[in-house]
Design a protein around this motif. Sequence first.
Motif, PDB file in Angstrom:
ATOM      1  N   ALA A   1       8.627  -2.133  -2.548  1.00  0.00           N
ATOM      2  CA  ALA A   1       7.688  -2.706  -3.506  1.00  0.00           C
ATOM      3  C   ALA A   1       7.146  -1.590  -4.377  1.00  0.00           C
ATOM      4  CB  ALA A   1       6.533  -3.398  -2.778  1.00  0.00           C
ATOM      5  N   ILE A   2       6.948  -1.882  -5.652  1.00  0.00           N
ATOM      6  CA  ILE A   2       6.373  -0.857  -6.524  1.00  0.00           C
ATOM      7  C   ILE A   2       4.984  -0.478  -6.009  1.00  0.00           C
ATOM      8  CG2 ILE A   2       7.684  -1.398  -8.603  1.00  0.00           C
ATOM      9  CD1 ILE A   2       5.270  -3.074  -9.546  1.00  0.00           C
ATOM     10  N   PRO A   3       4.653   0.817  -6.020  1.00  0.00           N
ATOM     11  CA  PRO A   3       3.361   1.261  -5.488  1.00  0.00           C
ATOM     12  C   PRO A   3       2.246   1.098  -6.515  1.00  0.00           C
ATOM     13  CG  PRO A   3       4.646   3.147  -6.191  1.00  0.00           C
ATOM     14  CD  PRO A   3       5.513   1.937  -6.416  1.00  0.00           C
ATOM     15  N   ASP A   4       1.847  -0.161  -6.754  1.00  0.00           N
ATOM     16  CA  ASP A   4       0.855  -0.422  -7.788  1.00  0.00           C
ATOM     17  C   ASP A   4      -0.573  -0.271  -7.290  1.00  0.00           C
ATOM     18  OD1 ASP A   4       0.973  -2.626  -6.145  1.00  0.00           O
ATOM     19  OD2 ASP A   4       0.975  -4.111  -7.757  1.00  0.00           O
TER      20      ASP A   4
ATOM     21  N   ALA B   1      13.669  -3.978   7.220  1.00  0.00           N
ATOM     22  CA  ALA B   1      12.818  -2.792   7.142  1.00  0.00           C
ATOM     23  C   ALA B   1      12.176  -2.700   5.766  1.00  0.00           C
ATOM     24  CB  ALA B   1      13.638  -1.532   7.417  1.00  0.00           C
ATOM     25  N   TYR B   2      10.958  -2.194   5.738  1.00  0.00           N
ATOM     26  CA  TYR B   2      10.251  -1.914   4.480  1.00  0.00           C
ATOM     27  C   TYR B   2      10.336  -0.422   4.189  1.00  0.00           C
ATOM     28  CZ  TYR B   2       6.304  -0.745   1.437  1.00  0.00           C
ATOM     29  OH  TYR B   2       5.527  -0.229   0.428  1.00  0.00           O
ATOM     30  N   LEU B   3      10.756  -0.065   2.977  1.00  0.00           N
ATOM     31  CA  LEU B   3      10.874   1.328   2.563  1.00  0.00           C
ATOM     32  C   LEU B   3       9.790   1.645   1.533  1.00  0.00           C
ATOM     33  CD1 LEU B   3      12.559   4.019   2.536  1.00  0.00           C
ATOM     34  CD2 LEU B   3      13.766   3.046   0.567  1.00  0.00           C
ATOM     35  N   PRO B   4       8.749   2.405   1.899  1.00  0.00           N
ATOM     36  CA  PRO B   4       7.734   2.781   0.909  1.00  0.00           C
ATOM     37  C   PRO B   4       8.280   3.800  -0.075  1.00  0.00           C
ATOM     38  CG  PRO B   4       7.274   3.825   3.019  1.00  0.00           C
ATOM     39  CD  PRO B   4       8.456   2.930   3.240  1.00  0.00           C
ATOM     40  N   VAL B   5       7.841   3.735  -1.320  1.00  0.00           N
ATOM     41  CA  VAL B   5       8.269   4.678  -2.350  1.00  0.00           C
ATOM     42  C   VAL B   5       7.043   5.247  -3.042  1.00  0.00           C
ATOM     43  CG1 VAL B   5      10.535   3.653  -2.748  1.00  0.00           C
ATOM     44  CG2 VAL B   5       8.546   2.783  -4.007  1.00  0.00           C
ATOM     45  N   LYS B   6       7.228   6.367  -3.733  1.00  0.00           N
ATOM     46  CA  LYS B   6       6.115   7.091  -4.333  1.00  0.00           C
ATOM     47  C   LYS B   6       5.816   6.679  -5.765  1.00  0.00           C
ATOM     48  CE  LYS B   6       5.212  10.000  -0.923  1.00  0.00           C
ATOM     49  NZ  LYS B   6       3.884  10.000  -0.236  1.00  0.00           N
ATOM     50  N   SER B   7       6.762   6.002  -6.430  1.00  0.00           N
ATOM     51  CA  SER B   7       6.568   5.677  -7.841  1.00  0.00           C
ATOM     52  C   SER B   7       7.376   4.449  -8.219  1.00  0.00           C
ATOM     53  CB  SER B   7       6.986   6.854  -8.724  1.00  0.00           C
ATOM     54  OG  SER B   7       8.392   7.048  -8.645  1.00  0.00           O
ATOM     55  N   TYR B   8       7.080   3.893  -9.377  1.00  0.00           N
ATOM     56  CA  TYR B   8       7.850   2.772  -9.887  1.00  0.00           C
ATOM     57  C   TYR B   8       9.304   3.195 -10.087  1.00  0.00           C
ATOM     58  CZ  TYR B   8       3.587   0.107 -11.095  1.00  0.00           C
ATOM     59  OH  TYR B   8       2.411  -0.600 -11.054  1.00  0.00           O
ATOM     60  N   ALA B   9       9.500   4.385 -10.660  1.00  0.00           N
ATOM     61  CA  ALA B   9      10.855   4.871 -10.910  1.00  0.00           C
ATOM     62  C   ALA B   9      11.629   5.022  -9.601  1.00  0.00           C
ATOM     63  CB  ALA B   9      10.808   6.205 -11.653  1.00  0.00           C
ATOM     64  N   ALA B  10      10.955   5.450  -8.538  1.00  0.00           N
ATOM     65  CA  ALA B  10      11.616   5.609  -7.240  1.00  0.00           C
ATOM     66  C   ALA B  10      12.053   4.259  -6.684  1.00  0.00           C
ATOM     67  CB  ALA B  10      10.686   6.310  -6.259  1.00  0.00           C
TER      68      ALA B  10
ATOM     69  N   GLY C   1      -1.630   2.868 -16.611  1.00  0.00           N
ATOM     70  CA  GLY C   1      -1.301   3.032 -15.203  1.00  0.00           C
ATOM     71  C   GLY C   1      -0.028   3.867 -15.080  1.00  0.00           C
ATOM     72  N   SER C   2       0.950   3.352 -14.351  1.00  0.00           N
ATOM     73  CA  SER C   2       2.257   4.007 -14.306  1.00  0.00           C
ATOM     74  C   SER C   2       2.943   3.852 -15.662  1.00  0.00           C
ATOM     75  CB  SER C   2       3.127   3.368 -13.226  1.00  0.00           C
ATOM     76  OG  SER C   2       4.479   3.745 -13.373  1.00  0.00           O
TER      77      SER C   2
ATOM     78  N   TYR D   1      -1.862   8.803 -17.710  1.00  0.00           N
ATOM     79  CA  TYR D   1      -1.093   7.827 -16.934  1.00  0.00           C
ATOM     80  C   TYR D   1      -1.518   8.008 -15.479  1.00  0.00           C
ATOM     81  CZ  TYR D   1       1.735   7.279 -21.119  1.00  0.00           C
ATOM     82  OH  TYR D   1       2.141   7.020 -22.403  1.00  0.00           O
ATOM     83  N   SER D   2      -2.313   7.078 -14.997  1.00  0.00           N
ATOM     84  CA  SER D   2      -2.937   7.258 -13.680  1.00  0.00           C
ATOM     85  C   SER D   2      -1.948   7.162 -12.529  1.00  0.00           C
ATOM     86  CB  SER D   2      -4.027   6.198 -13.488  1.00  0.00           C
ATOM     87  OG  SER D   2      -3.450   4.909 -13.344  1.00  0.00           O
ATOM     88  N   GLY D   3      -0.876   6.376 -12.692  1.00  0.00           N
ATOM     89  CA  GLY D   3       0.102   6.186 -11.619  1.00  0.00           C
ATOM     90  C   GLY D   3       0.023   4.817 -10.986  1.00  0.00           C
ATOM     91  N   ASP D   4      -1.193   4.249 -10.847  1.00  0.00           N
ATOM     92  CA  ASP D   4      -1.312   2.883 -10.334  1.00  0.00           C
ATOM     93  C   ASP D   4      -2.643   2.285 -10.777  1.00  0.00           C
ATOM     94  OD1 ASP D   4      -3.427   3.184  -8.282  1.00  0.00           O
ATOM     95  OD2 ASP D   4      -1.946   4.310  -7.141  1.00  0.00           O
ATOM     96  N   HIS D   5      -2.790   0.991 -10.575  1.00  0.00           N
ATOM     97  CA  HIS D   5      -3.948   0.267 -11.090  1.00  0.00           C
ATOM     98  C   HIS D   5      -5.248   0.678 -10.401  1.00  0.00           C
ATOM     99  CE1 HIS D   5      -1.190  -2.283 -13.302  1.00  0.00           C
ATOM    100  NE2 HIS D   5      -0.515  -2.478 -12.189  1.00  0.00           N
ATOM    101  N   SER D   6      -5.182   0.930  -9.097  1.00  0.00           N
ATOM    102  CA  SER D   6      -6.384   1.349  -8.377  1.00  0.00           C
ATOM    103  C   SER D   6      -6.916   2.671  -8.928  1.00  0.00           C
ATOM    104  CB  SER D   6      -6.084   1.496  -6.881  1.00  0.00           C
ATOM    105  OG  SER D   6      -5.682   0.265  -6.319  1.00  0.00           O
ATOM    106  N   ARG D   7      -6.020   3.588  -9.256  1.00  0.00           N
ATOM    107  CA  ARG D   7      -6.448   4.875  -9.818  1.00  0.00           C
ATOM    108  C   ARG D   7      -7.011   4.696 -11.218  1.00  0.00           C
ATOM    109  NH1 ARG D   7      -1.337   6.913  -7.712  1.00  0.00           N
ATOM    110  NH2 ARG D   7      -1.663   7.917  -5.698  1.00  0.00           N
ATOM    111  N   THR D   8      -6.421   3.792 -12.003  1.00  0.00           N
ATOM    112  CA  THR D   8      -6.967   3.517 -13.338  1.00  0.00           C
ATOM    113  C   THR D   8      -8.424   3.087 -13.223  1.00  0.00           C
ATOM    114  OG1 THR D   8      -4.839   2.903 -14.310  1.00  0.00           O
ATOM    115  CG2 THR D   8      -6.804   2.014 -15.359  1.00  0.00           C
ATOM    116  N   LEU D   9      -8.686   2.149 -12.324  1.00  0.00           N
ATOM    117  CA  LEU D   9     -10.049   1.665 -12.118  1.00  0.00           C
ATOM    118  C   LEU D   9     -10.969   2.812 -11.693  1.00  0.00           C
ATOM    119  CD1 LEU D   9     -12.261  -0.404 -11.772  1.00  0.00           C
ATOM    120  CD2 LEU D   9     -11.205  -1.109  -9.611  1.00  0.00           C
ATOM    121  N   ALA D  10     -10.516   3.622 -10.753  1.00  0.00           N
ATOM    122  CA  ALA D  10     -11.340   4.728 -10.251  1.00  0.00           C
ATOM    123  C   ALA D  10     -11.638   5.746 -11.349  1.00  0.00           C
ATOM    124  CB  ALA D  10     -10.645   5.411  -9.078  1.00  0.00           C
TER     125      ALA D  10
END
Length: 281
Positions: A25-28, A54-63, A134-135, A166-175
């Motif tokens: 899933a994209i890390p939004d 299995a769920y594979l976490p990723v570090k970015s949308y591009a990943a 964001g991202s 470019y914050s990287g995700d929506h939570s960071r944009t808010l923060a």
Amino acid sequence: MRVCLFSVFLLLPALTWAQVFTFTAIPDEDETQLKTRFEKVARYLEGELGIEVAYLPVKSYAAAVTAFRNNQVQLAWFGGLSGVQARRLVPGSEAIAQGYEDQFFKSYFIAHKSAGLTPSDSFPGMNGLTFTFGSKDSTSGRLMPQFFIERNLGKRPTEIFSRIGYSGDHSRTLALVQAGVYQVGALNYKVWESALAEGKIDTDKVQVIWESPAYPDYQWTVRAGVDEVWGEGFRQKLTQALLNMKDPELLASFPRQSFVPAVNQDYLPIEELAQSIGLLD
């Protein structure tokens, strides 16, 4: 004979891994929270599909897009733009389900009190202010906000804002906007509403100043060829499992009230917009 057996043993881990159905899933939002949430989704899919998931976490949308392209994952919870990117890289892949809300998704433009902006139905003037997306590959945090900025103000973001991030995700944009690091930002309306409900927003410091028109966004996209690996009809079985997801706790992972069918054509407007502002080759 020993060489042949050794070669077979070398192949065994790869063959075993290939039979694990893997999704990402994209890390939004915050990555650690996403891992906890989506591990539960993996267990649900295992029960519905009768295979190891299995769920594979990723570090970015591009990943996330790269993992899909490289067949590290066969299913992904993408945003509108990242889904378009992934399907262009792997022809035959299909959008199969979207959140009920994703049929009419929205972006919120938010502002720190220092910006001097107030809520309005009219698009705000933001000349000379600082702004964070964001991202870079986010639909609701970059693509659509940039489109609305250019359509309403008639200029590129670089001609309007004194500084762009470019914050990287929506939570960071808010923060970042709440802390005053940037005066204005754009984010996924769902993230704002969830944070507001959880008491994480100080509305004396930051507020929504403009709400976008609706557009299509997030979706589940399945990689081409899954029926060849897991058997005829697997794609349809997977689609039905996603549409049948009713557990409120699982749906809160997204968060969505339910899932409804989706097809690639639903995202043609996103693809056309991304091409028009230079985000697709």
